[in-house]
Scaffold this active site. Structure first.
Site, PDB file in Angstrom:
ATOM      1  N   PRO A  40       0.922  -1.230   0.270  1.00  0.00           N
ATOM      2  CA  PRO A  40       0.198   0.116  -0.214  1.00  0.00           C
ATOM      3  C   PRO A  40       1.203   1.221   0.225  1.00  0.00           C
ATOM      4  O   PRO A  40       2.158   1.085   0.315  1.00  0.00           O
ATOM      5  CB  PRO A  40      -1.211  -0.261   1.338  1.00  0.00           C
ATOM      6  CG  PRO A  40      -0.406  -1.189   2.275  1.00  0.00           C
ATOM      7  CD  PRO A  40       0.624  -1.745   1.181  1.00  0.00           C
ATOM      8  N   ASP A  45      16.824   5.123  -1.064  1.00  0.00           N
ATOM      9  CA  ASP A  45      15.482   4.140  -1.660  1.00  0.00           C
ATOM     10  C   ASP A  45      16.106   4.251  -3.101  1.00  0.00           C
ATOM     11  O   ASP A  45      15.585   2.940  -3.717  1.00  0.00           O
ATOM     12  CB  ASP A  45      14.157   5.085  -1.579  1.00  0.00           C
ATOM     13  CG  ASP A  45      13.678   4.493   0.005  1.00  0.00           C
ATOM     14  OD1 ASP A  45      14.342   4.161   1.348  1.00  0.00           O
ATOM     15  OD2 ASP A  45      12.996   5.387   0.332  1.00  0.00           O
TER      16      ASP A  45
HETATM   17  C1  MEV Z   1      12.197   7.099   4.291  1.00  0.00           C
HETATM   18  O1  MEV Z   1      12.277   6.096   3.219  1.00  0.00           O
HETATM   19  C2  MEV Z   1      13.907   6.979   4.942  1.00  0.00           C
HETATM   20  C3  MEV Z   1      14.000   8.128   5.529  1.00  0.00           C
HETATM   21  O2  MEV Z   1      15.058   7.888   6.389  1.00  0.00           O
HETATM   22  C4  MEV Z   1      13.996   9.752   4.716  1.00  0.00           C
HETATM   23  C5  MEV Z   1      15.090   9.747   3.521  1.00  0.00           C
HETATM   24  O3  MEV Z   1      16.819   9.164   4.200  1.00  0.00           O
HETATM   25  O4  MEV Z   1      15.467  10.706   2.511  1.00  0.00           O
HETATM   26  C6  MEV Z   1      13.194   8.732   6.871  1.00  0.00           C
END
Ligand code: MEV
Length: 314
Positions: A100, A151
């Protein structure tokens, strides 16, 4: 017809601190975003009733868009960046996600990566994983204002990666982890909002810098546990990382309680991503028994495996 898979990303160590230059470790998993691309007269995106529908007119502007606003922004921005980098294309895209939206499994990053990969493949352009990671990070930066490259890099490149941000570098890590279980708790706030709140906390209290540094040290130590194949050590450090994330105010009591109740089935666990609910990543001793326990608690969960491949044609 082109079909692309871009893995979801689970943060094992170092989220939030990575935004301030600390190392992090994240893994690609075998659930993520799927994009079908077929050349045609118009550019149309369909993403299922729960997410979005977009139609581009012949000049590449959005003619109409309907659906989940944050999701629409990623799709529109990824299409624009793809057009700028690879040239114009008229095609229909169908986007599906195994997770989701906005739970902390990098759905926005994997959708951006998958759209960029599908767009280039539909045009017959071969694009490297590193280039995909670079472009998809630009999409995240534009939409979120602030985002680390973690990511997008892990979704584009696959495997378990150690990420450093200033300057951006990554290293592929060998891992004894084959599978993870992800429990999904109700989420309060978006990644953008939560990252901004942590920034606010950091700007009000000098001592928060020490918490952020300690999270980076845990990622370094976890790398040693990974290389030794030591799951007990990894589980313990995941828990310590989770307490430190609690000090950044992104871990609620429901996560602490969940980890406590699941203790017999796990080496350890923590939130994955921005926190305030969403994905809690669990390192299972026995994934089947853990899944049964979560089912009996009525908690949504996914059993995932490490994905070594990164974004690819399937
Ligand atoms: C988001 O998946 C992970 C965080 O560290 C933000 C980022 O790395 O941009 C919270």
């Amino acid at each position: 017809m082109i079909r692309v898979f871009a893995p979801g990303v689970i943060k094992l160590f170092g989220e939030h601190a990575v935004v301030y230059g600390q190392p992090a470790i994240a893994t690609a998993v075998d659930r993520g975003a799927w994009v079908l691309c077929e050349r045609g007269e118009r550019t149309v995106i369909r993403a299922g009733p729960a997410q979005a529908q977009i139609e581009y007119d012949l000049d590449g502007d959005v003619a109409w868009a309907r659906g989940h606003e944050p999701f629409l922004s990623y799709v529109k921005t990824a299409l624009r960046k793809a057009g700028e980098s690879f040239g114009p294309l008229k095609a229909s895209f169908e986007v599906k996600n195994d997770f989701p939206p906005s739970v902390g499994a990098a759905t926005s990053a994997s959708v951006s990566v998958a759209i960029l990969k599908a767009y280039s493949a539909c045009l017959g352009v071969d694009v490297s994983g590193e280039e995909l990671a670079r472009l998809a990070h630009k999409v995240e930066l534009e939409v979120q204002g602030a985002a680390s490259p973690m990511d997008t890099a892990v979704s584009a490149l696959g495997g378990v990666l150690r990420i450093e941000t200033s300057p951006f570098r990554y290293r592929r890590l060998a891992t004894p982890i084959r599978e993870l279980v992800l429990a999904v708790l109700p989420r309060r706030g978006t990644t953008k909002e939560i990252v901004a709140e942590v920034r606010g906390l950091k700007s009000r209290h000098k001592s928060i810098d020490a918490v952020i540094e300690a999270i980076g040290k845990i990622a370094d130590e976890a790398e040693e546990c990974l290389s030794r194949g030591d799951l007990v050590c990894l589980g313990e450090l995941m828990e310590v990382n989770n307490w430190l994330l609690g000090a950044l105010s992104v871990v609620g009591h429901e996560v602490v309680l969940l980890l406590h109740n699941l203790r017999p089935y796990i080496y350890g666990g923590k939130i994955s991503g921005a926190g305030r609910g969403g994905v809690v990543v669990l390192l299972p001793k026995d994934a089947e028994r853990l899944a049964e326990a979560l089912k009996s608690m009525g908690i949504q969960h996914y059993h995932v495996r490490i994905d070594e491949g990164g974004a690819r044609l399937v």
